[in-house]
Design an enzyme around this catalytic site. Sequence first.
Site, mmCIF file in Angstrom:
data_model
loop_
_atom_site.group_PDB
_atom_site.id
_atom_site.type_symbol
_atom_site.label_atom_id
_atom_site.label_comp_id
_atom_site.label_asym_id
_atom_site.label_seq_id
_atom_site.Cartn_x
_atom_site.Cartn_y
_atom_site.Cartn_z
ATOM 1 N N ASP A 11 0.870 -1.168 0.000
ATOM 2 C CA ASP A 11 0.000 0.000 0.000
ATOM 3 C C ASP A 11 0.914 1.227 0.000
ATOM 4 O O ASP A 11 2.100 1.113 0.334
ATOM 5 C CB ASP A 11 -0.873 -0.031 1.259
ATOM 6 C CG ASP A 11 -1.754 1.188 1.387
ATOM 7 O OD1 ASP A 11 -2.386 1.583 0.393
ATOM 8 O OD2 ASP A 11 -1.809 1.752 2.495
ATOM 9 N N ASP A 13 -0.208 4.945 1.074
ATOM 10 C CA ASP A 13 -0.471 5.856 2.186
ATOM 11 C C ASP A 13 -0.308 5.166 3.530
ATOM 12 O O ASP A 13 -0.950 4.142 3.802
ATOM 13 C CB ASP A 13 -1.898 6.416 2.078
ATOM 14 C CG ASP A 13 -2.054 7.352 0.901
ATOM 15 O OD1 ASP A 13 -1.199 8.232 0.740
ATOM 16 O OD2 ASP A 13 -3.032 7.200 0.141
ATOM 17 N N ASP A 164 -1.326 -0.794 5.944
ATOM 18 C CA ASP A 164 -1.572 -0.283 7.294
ATOM 19 C C ASP A 164 -3.043 -0.290 7.684
ATOM 20 O O ASP A 164 -3.403 0.271 8.725
ATOM 21 C CB ASP A 164 -1.032 1.155 7.412
ATOM 22 C CG ASP A 164 -1.823 2.135 6.554
ATOM 23 O OD1 ASP A 164 -2.095 1.811 5.376
ATOM 24 O OD2 ASP A 164 -2.176 3.210 7.058
#
Length: 217
Positions: A11, A13, A164
């Site tokens: 990922d 961000d 996250d």
Amino acid sequence: MTLRWPVVLFDFDGTLADTIPLIVASYRHAIETVGEVADEHEVRSWIGRPLQPVLEERYPGRGTELTDIYRTWNLAHHDELILAVDGIPALLDDLHAAGARTGVVSSKKGETVRLGLRAVGLDDRIDVIAGQEHTDVHKPDPAPLLFAAAQLGVAPGDCVYVGDAIVDVEAARAAGMAAIAVTWGAGLGDALRAADPDALASDVTTLRAVLLEGRRL
């Protein structure tokens, strides 16, 4: 060195870059234009999903308008607020040196991901990008992860996805990939642990140990 996973997908961000302050501030700015104040905890729960559907769901009929406001403010403050994550550039270099290929799978548009990668000096360290425009459905659906694997010509089982957010773990599971959750982004450690990833990393040193040393956590 025999890698546990020959392909490592990330990922963006809150994983490869610390964009959380930028995202939260951008959402808050957009929502302030309708006379409301955005709760940070709620905003963080939106991270990992495509922008316009989130805003449309919250403010029916105004999703497009608020998305434009968000993006204008976000781009104006992008390089000012985006931060590198210590250790990530070296980790990507070491993964490539060990023979791994790397990719980014994000709910952002690919051009925005590239802008972020350039801002933190990672643009030459990624082999494939799967952005919002590449699939019709998005995380937690597995389609974006499967698109990235197909672009690299590898089986899903050869990939691990690092993110996250809970939707990252769910998307990896649905795609038949291993999942590693990291706690330096938007997600809370207890909630990520409850999603049952293959590993939970609280820092890049731990993530390195899982990816390059085969440590099982």
